[in-house]
Scaffold this motif. Structure first.
Motif, PDB file in Angstrom:
ATOM      1  N   THR A 187       8.666  36.642   2.820  1.00 13.77           N
ATOM      2  CA  THR A 187       7.587  35.836   2.202  1.00 13.77           C
ATOM      3  C   THR A 187       7.776  34.549   2.742  1.00 13.77           C
ATOM      4  OG1 THR A 187       8.675  35.220   0.131  1.00 13.77           O
ATOM      5  CG2 THR A 187       7.221  37.163   0.036  1.00 13.77           C
ATOM      6  N   LEU A 188       6.882  33.567   2.791  1.00  9.60           N
ATOM      7  CA  LEU A 188       6.808  32.293   3.283  1.00  9.60           C
ATOM      8  C   LEU A 188       5.945  31.480   2.247  1.00  9.60           C
ATOM      9  CD1 LEU A 188       6.021  32.758   7.215  1.00  9.60           C
ATOM     10  CD2 LEU A 188       8.248  32.062   5.960  1.00  9.60           C
ATOM     11  N   GLY A 189       5.983  30.253   2.398  1.00  9.58           N
ATOM     12  CA  GLY A 189       5.281  29.482   1.470  1.00  9.58           C
ATOM     13  C   GLY A 189       4.819  28.103   1.906  1.00  9.58           C
ATOM     14  N   ASP A 194       6.838  26.177   4.258  1.00 12.21           N
ATOM     15  CA  ASP A 194       7.086  26.583   5.616  1.00 12.21           C
ATOM     16  C   ASP A 194       6.239  26.026   6.583  1.00 12.21           C
ATOM     17  OD1 ASP A 194       9.897  28.095   4.896  1.00 12.21           O
ATOM     18  OD2 ASP A 194       8.184  29.025   3.894  1.00 12.21           O
ATOM     19  N   HIS A 243       0.112  31.985  -4.419  1.00 10.16           N
ATOM     20  CA  HIS A 243       1.194  30.897  -4.441  1.00 10.16           C
ATOM     21  C   HIS A 243       1.393  30.369  -5.648  1.00 10.16           C
ATOM     22  CE1 HIS A 243       3.620  27.480  -2.972  1.00 10.16           C
ATOM     23  NE2 HIS A 243       3.990  28.504  -1.878  1.00 10.16           N
ATOM     24  N   GLU A 276       4.948  31.678  -3.561  1.00  8.07           N
ATOM     25  CA  GLU A 276       5.244  32.112  -2.279  1.00  8.07           C
ATOM     26  C   GLU A 276       3.661  32.654  -1.601  1.00  8.07           C
ATOM     27  OE1 GLU A 276       8.553  34.532  -2.388  1.00  8.07           O
ATOM     28  OE2 GLU A 276       7.287  36.385  -3.380  1.00  8.07           O
TER      29      GLU A 276
END
Length: 330
Positions: free
Chosen positions: A200-202, A205, A58, A63
């Protein structure tokens, strides 16, 4: 002057043997507990390394990695574990991989013997990668074979695939990964964990808080349930299978439990025979060989043991990133 020699009597010998037997009976459980404590510590360290790798990924890219899918966003067959390789000191394997071309598949018709990570063939390098035993993806308490033959839905073979015991968390509510369930693996509402397919998420989220959301958990495969190492989609029976790096079923969103798990299913749920009702849930859930529960890495990088008796509301709360649940530290 002669001396009388005196040995052990039969009664004395039996008493000595009985004492030794009692000591062994007392010490053996302690030795076994010490060994399990060491294995559990090693498992904890593995999960901490995965948590640290997640944070480093990340920090580098802004991410989390995709749960599955390729850098160009297609439903190609790379897993989250492939993208974390550079951050767990496995960059040589990562550099050998081809993650964004269908022609570089994860197996070959009848399989490739003695696949090499230095081959000029992209397919052979990918196969060599999934056949490499990487201990960071394997709990030492799990009775795993180092290599198992595997066949995908697309009829590609890996002759010596290496099993894994850690799944990325994709949900706190899903109870099956069956293709018949019609799950949208990219945007589905039940994909409320931190991993999903091709998207993708981070950290932004994870509105429930990183210390309240599971990133990775233990899941021990049962690779020999059917006597054949095949997945349930090719007509030869089911198996509970978990792997690392990549696989050919992902591009058709089949058998997503190869790399993803759910807390919508009870921890250490009862083993179900392949083909029987409830097998999909058992295959998709988390379980371990540690007594009473399983180890989990939270999104903040900490590792926690969750008991199999954890109530459903709390367990599902740990599985979702944005459900608004309040979970107990205990």
């Amino acid at each position: 002057m002669s001396r009388e020699r005196r040995g052990f009597t039969l009664v004395e010998l039996l008493v000595v043997i009985a004492i030794i037997g009692v000591l062994i009976a007392l010490l053996l459980p302690a030795v076994q507990q010490a060994r399990e404590a060491a294995r559990r510590m090693s498992c904890t360290n593995n999960l901490k390394q995965l948590g640290l790798a997640l944070h480093n990924h990340h920090d580098t890219f802004g991410e989390f990695p995709r749960g599955a899918g390729s850098p160009n966003g297609s439903a190609y067959g790379a897993m989250w574990s492939a993208y974390l390789l550079p951050f767990i000191e496995q960059n040589n394997i990562f550099e050998a991989l081809t993650l964004d071309a269908e022609g570089a598949n994860w197996g070959s018709g009848s399989g490739i013997s003695n696949a090499s990570i230095t081959s000029t063939s992209t397919t052979e390098r990918n196969v060599a990668a999934i056949e490499t035993v990487i201990e960071a993806f394997r709990c030492p308490s799990a009775p795993l074979e180092k290599h198992v033959r595997d066949k995908s839905t697309d009829n590609w073979f890996a002759l010596q695939r290496s099993p894994a015991t850690y799944l990325g968390n994709c949900s706190g509510t899903l109870t099956t990964d069956s293709s018949a369930a019609g799950i949208d693996w990219t945007n589905g509402a039940d994909l409320n964990g931190i991993f999903r397919n091709s998207k993708t998420l981070g950290f932004s989220d994870v509105t429930d808080g990183t210390s309240n959301t599971v990133a990775f958990g233990e899941a021990v495969p049962d690779l020999r349930d059917t006597g054949a190492s095949e997945d349930r989609n090719n007509g030869s029976g089911a198996q509970k299978d978990h792997w690392h790096i990549g696989g050919d079923d992902i591009d058709v969103t089949r058998d997503m439990s190869e790399m993803l798990g759910t807390l919508g299913v009870a921890i250490n749920s009862t083993k179900v025979a392949p083909g029987a009702s409830g097998f999909d849930a058992y295959e998709f859930g988390y379980n371990s060989q540690h007594p009473g529960g399983a180890m989990f890495c939270l999104t903040d990088g900490s590792v926690r043991f969750l008991a199999e008796t954890t109530d459903a509301v709390t367990r599902k709360g740990f599985g979702t990133r944005n459900g608004g649940e309040v979970v107990s530290a205990n």
